[in-house]
Design a protein around this motif. Structure first.
Motif, PDB file in Angstrom:
ATOM      1  N   ILE A   1       0.851  -1.185   0.000  1.00  0.00           N
ATOM      2  CA  ILE A   1       0.000   0.000   0.000  1.00  0.00           C
ATOM      3  C   ILE A   1       0.887   1.234   0.000  1.00  0.00           C
ATOM      4  O   ILE A   1       1.770   1.376   0.850  1.00  0.00           O
TER       5      ILE A   1
ATOM      6  N   VAL B   1       1.407   5.072   0.821  1.00  0.00           N
ATOM      7  CA  VAL B   1       0.824   5.937   1.849  1.00  0.00           C
ATOM      8  C   VAL B   1       1.320   7.363   1.654  1.00  0.00           C
ATOM      9  O   VAL B   1       2.510   7.635   1.798  1.00  0.00           O
TER      10      VAL B   1
ATOM     11  N   TRP C   1       5.169   3.611   2.631  1.00  0.00           N
ATOM     12  CA  TRP C   1       4.461   2.454   2.104  1.00  0.00           C
ATOM     13  C   TRP C   1       4.247   1.456   3.240  1.00  0.00           C
ATOM     14  O   TRP C   1       4.863   1.535   4.297  1.00  0.00           O
ATOM     15  N   ALA C   2       3.341   0.539   3.012  1.00  0.00           N
ATOM     16  CA  ALA C   2       3.094  -0.544   3.959  1.00  0.00           C
ATOM     17  C   ALA C   2       2.871  -1.827   3.172  1.00  0.00           C
ATOM     18  O   ALA C   2       2.299  -1.801   2.087  1.00  0.00           O
TER      19      ALA C   2
ATOM     20  N   VAL D   1       1.045  -5.263   3.439  1.00  0.00           N
ATOM     21  CA  VAL D   1       0.003  -5.909   4.234  1.00  0.00           C
ATOM     22  C   VAL D   1      -0.112  -7.381   3.846  1.00  0.00           C
ATOM     23  O   VAL D   1      -0.353  -7.700   2.678  1.00  0.00           O
TER      24      VAL D   1
ATOM     25  N   SER E   1      -6.195   6.674   5.020  1.00  0.00           N
ATOM     26  CA  SER E   1      -6.061   5.518   5.904  1.00  0.00           C
ATOM     27  C   SER E   1      -7.348   4.723   6.066  1.00  0.00           C
ATOM     28  O   SER E   1      -7.310   3.549   6.390  1.00  0.00           O
TER      29      SER E   1
ATOM     30  N   CYS F   1      -4.628   1.859  10.540  1.00  0.00           N
ATOM     31  CA  CYS F   1      -3.225   2.132  10.249  1.00  0.00           C
ATOM     32  C   CYS F   1      -2.652   1.044   9.346  1.00  0.00           C
ATOM     33  O   CYS F   1      -2.663  -0.137   9.710  1.00  0.00           O
ATOM     34  N   PRO F   2      -2.131   1.398   8.173  1.00  0.00           N
ATOM     35  CA  PRO F   2      -1.594   0.372   7.267  1.00  0.00           C
ATOM     36  C   PRO F   2      -0.370  -0.329   7.833  1.00  0.00           C
ATOM     37  O   PRO F   2      -0.103  -1.483   7.503  1.00  0.00           O
ATOM     38  N   TRP F   3       0.379   0.361   8.709  1.00  0.00           N
ATOM     39  CA  TRP F   3       1.562  -0.266   9.304  1.00  0.00           C
ATOM     40  C   TRP F   3       1.171  -1.259  10.387  1.00  0.00           C
ATOM     41  O   TRP F   3       1.801  -2.304  10.538  1.00  0.00           O
TER      42      TRP F   3
ATOM     43  N   ALA G   1      -1.369  -3.016  10.213  1.00  0.00           N
ATOM     44  CA  ALA G   1      -1.860  -4.168   9.445  1.00  0.00           C
ATOM     45  C   ALA G   1      -0.736  -5.063   8.946  1.00  0.00           C
ATOM     46  O   ALA G   1      -0.991  -6.179   8.479  1.00  0.00           O
TER      47      ALA G   1
END
Length: 365
Positions: free
Chosen positions: A5, A7, A20-21, A23, A299, A303-305, A307
């Motif tokens: 993802i 961000v 970025w994340a 997931v 978001s 939180c994508p992090w 996740a």
């Protein structure tokens, strides 16, 4: 295969704009059961314990509690790990939480499912820029939120969490301190309004809480006129103004339990919904809106992090010993000082003692 993802978020105080994340994919029910069994075995073999944040996947919350660990906020996670007999802590959360655990337990091994799990508040407050900001205002006492790097903590006079920030800043104000606050501008603004303290703000924000929308929240309240509104103070001021209760993750949990309403609208990371629903089976919890006419939705309330944490990640680091958190040993004593100050203050406050007497006549870090 993991999903990446992108961000984007605003951090006007520095050049950080993009991250970025990664997931993980959801495991099947069979894979989930096998991973849980494997983790239980490895925790025993490795003399390890799980500590999980309220915002991570429900599986990681449940398994932490089932195996003698804890689900809590970042500071209680670190404090629990410090006091637990296990020599290895598996921290499911974001990187600053692992660093805080290491600062409080330097002799222990701190593992994380994914070392790239970050936080927009931490990323948006790089130490070089922050140190320069502090140097420009040497007359101010430096108070930083827990959502910061070990290096930023080491540059501060006080650390606070959202559950004790009001009391600590109020005590500092009463002793005549002027505050340099970082990194969350919304939480800082809330504290400034509540205490009247002289506060100079670093202009950071959380990509989750910054997305809640007052106009859409008002419309949702009209649809659910009996609902109580629970808001985390990292949210914008116009969202906080609509709240029936404002507070930290633990304060939100306590408010949901204490209030006699049957419906609640909740403005914090939707990872909290699992614990809220588990502890209050007869009540309904609705996510506060991040979408609508004014939305940008970076978001979408999660939180994508956070996740990025997964059962597979926990099993992998327990088996391999990879993803260990390291903090410069020379930095640890200085980073621990503001944490210990906060812990002494909150312990005295909880015991009904004069916590304000613990506020030293210090200047900027």
């Amino acid at each position: 295969m993991d999903k990446v993802i992108e961000v984007d978020y605003e951090q006007p105080a520095c050049t950080t704009r993009h991250a970025w994340a990664r997931v993980p994919e959801e495991p099947s029910q069979q894979e989930r059961a096998a991973l849980k069994d494997k983790i239980r075995r490895l925790l025993q073999e490795k003399n390890a314990v799980m500590v999980s944040h309220y915002y991570v996947h429900p599986d990681l919350q449940d398994l932490a509690e089932e195996t003698g660990g804890i689900v809590s906020d970042s500071l209680e996670m670190a404090r629990f790990g410090r006091d637990h007999a296990a020599q290895t802590l598996v921290v499911s959360g974001v990187r600053f939480m692992g660093e805080t655990a290491k600062i409080l337990s330097p002799e222990k091994t701190i593992l994380m499912p994914d070392l790239d799990a970050n936080c927009s508040l931490d990323l948006g407050c790089p130490i070089d820029d922050f140190a320069a900001f502090c140097d420009q205002h040497p007359d101010r006492t430096v108070v930083v939120y827990a959502n910061t790097s070990a290096a930023v903590k080491a540059r501060s006079d006080w650390l606070v969490t959202s559950s004790c920030a009001l009391e600590i800043v109020s005590a500092l104000k009463d002793k005549g301190h002027k505050i340099l606050w970082a990194p969350d501008k919304h939480l800082g603004g809330y504290i400034q309004r509540e205490t009247g303290a002289d506060m100079l703000m670093w202009q950071g924000s959380c990509i989750v809480h910054d997305e809640f929308k007052a106009s859409e929240l008002e419309a949702l309240i009209q649809q659910h006129p009996g609902a109580k509104v629970l808001v985390h103070p990292e949210s914008p001021a116009d969202v906080v103004a609509l709240a029936d209760a404002v507070g930290s993750t633990s304060a939100i949990l306590n408010a949901a339990k204490a209030m006699d309403a049957k419906e609640f609208i909740v403005a914090t990371d939707n990872g909290m919904m699992h614990k809220l629903r588990t502890l209050n089976p007869g009540k309904t919890f609705i996510e506060a809106p991040t979408a609508g006419n004014s939305a940008t939705c970076k978001s979408c309330a999660h939180c994508p992090w956070m996740a990025m944490n997964s059962l597979a990640g926990v099993a992998r680091v327990l088996e391999s010993g990879l993803n260990e958190i390291h903090v410069d040993p020379e930095l640890i004593p200085r980073a621990r000082q503001p944490i210990d100050r906060m812990l002494a203050f909150t312990a005295a406050h909880k015991a009904g003692q004069d916590a304000g007497a613990l506020v030293p006549n210090i200047g900027a870090a």
